[in-house]
Design an enzyme around this catalytic site. Structure first.
Site, PDB file in Angstrom:
ATOM      1  N   LYS A 110      47.561  52.366  45.256  1.00  0.00           N
ATOM      2  CA  LYS A 110      46.514  53.084  44.759  1.00  0.00           C
ATOM      3  C   LYS A 110      45.605  53.944  45.817  1.00  0.00           C
ATOM      4  CE  LYS A 110      43.887  55.151  41.735  1.00  0.00           C
ATOM      5  NZ  LYS A 110      42.963  54.576  40.623  1.00  0.00           N
ATOM      6  N   LYS A 154      34.126  56.861  46.897  1.00  0.00           N
ATOM      7  CA  LYS A 154      34.035  55.413  46.761  1.00  0.00           C
ATOM      8  C   LYS A 154      35.515  54.885  47.083  1.00  0.00           C
ATOM      9  CE  LYS A 154      34.768  53.139  43.540  1.00  0.00           C
ATOM     10  NZ  LYS A 154      36.216  52.405  42.900  1.00  0.00           N
TER      11      LYS A 154
END
Length: 284
Positions: A168, A236
């Site tokens: 990811k 983030k």
């Protein structure tokens, strides 16, 4: 198998609805109870008042929350109610280290863990076409695959615990590069006084075509930035990717540049907009 879902944000709600359509979801939990109550009433499932309550009543617990500490807090709460042999599937985007910590804590309760972050945005969550990158025991994945398939178009086993999160991070770094390229190119097109809708259409059909251009090109050039993926969340995620890269001595200058650009936009109040809001900077 009965499944419970924790974390009913924009992504979680879409995934929960698809689980109900497939007949797998029995309970939901959200930090703000009002959201859980509303969705539970819509879907005809139980709204649990605590995470431990949800954990007691299901075989598979699906988690989709925002940050590393959120995941660990949820796992700690799950551990107070989970039954041996249950499976926790975390679809949040966090570090591989966080995934391994979560797996260790659940192993003490004889429960299995998969890190299974997803890509595809709110649209993919809504339509059940997410791509899922899974780390953990392959046999556990095969056991819960029918549940995961209700939310996804593609599931890939990437390796041991943490490998899903590593993949990811690759995705998030690549998204940063695509965002930089598309927003810069369309700002250039605007400066050339080209018809922007036609630019998007013709480029999308050629070698430079990509999902982001096709789905965000026309909206960004009209200064429309409704979130499919919030800029602050990508910020983030890129911080996580940058930290993971540093652990293995990899330098990611494009990631650093995108973090700096996002920080500027967040300081201007655009953190809740779509990541295509990067176009704002390219016009300056």
């Amino acid at each position: 198998m009965k499944a419970g879902f924790i974390g009913l944000g924009a992504m979680g709600q879409g995934m929960a609805r698809n689980l109900v359509k497939a007949g797998h979801l029995s309970a939901v939990y959200n930090r703000s109870a009002e959201k859980a109550d509303a969705l539970a009433a819509e879907l005809g499932v139980e709204a649990c008042r605590g995470i431990a309550q949800l954990a007691v009543g299901v075989d598979v617990i699906l988690v989709c929350v925002s940050a590393d500490q959120d995941v660990l807090d949820v796992v700690d709460a799950i551990c107070s109610g989970i039954e041996p042999g249950s499976v926790v599937v975390d679809m949040s985007t966090v570090s591989g280290e966080t995934a391994r910590m979560a797996a260790e804590r659940l192993a003490e309760k004889q429960a299995a863990f998969l890190d299974a972050p997803v890509s595809g945005g709110v649209e993919g969550a809504r339509s059940g076409t997410l791509a899922m990158m899974v780390g953990g025991d392959l046999a556990v994945l095969e056991r819960v695959r029918p549940i995961l398939a209700a939310m996804t178009a593609r599931i890939e086993h990437m390796g041991g615990v943490g490998a899903g999160q590593a993949c990811k991070a690759v995705n998030q770094i690549m998204c940063a590069g695509i965002n930089q390229a598309v927003t810069e190119a369309l700002a250039f097109a605007a400066a050339q006084q080209l018809p922007l809708d036609k630019v998007v259409d013709v480029i999308a059909g050629g070698a430079a075509g990509n999902w982001f251009l096709q789905h965000r090109g026309k909206t960004m050039t009209k200064n429309q930035f409704a979130p499919g993926f919030k800029l602050a969340l990508h910020h983030k995620d890129l911080l996580v990717a940058e930290w993971m890269a540093a652990q293995v001595g990899v330098v990611c200058p494009l990631t650093a540049a995108t973090l700096a650009d996002y920080a500027k936009l967040m300081a201007q109040g655009y953190g809740d907009e779509d990541i295509s809001a990067l176009y704002r900077l390219k016009l300056q």
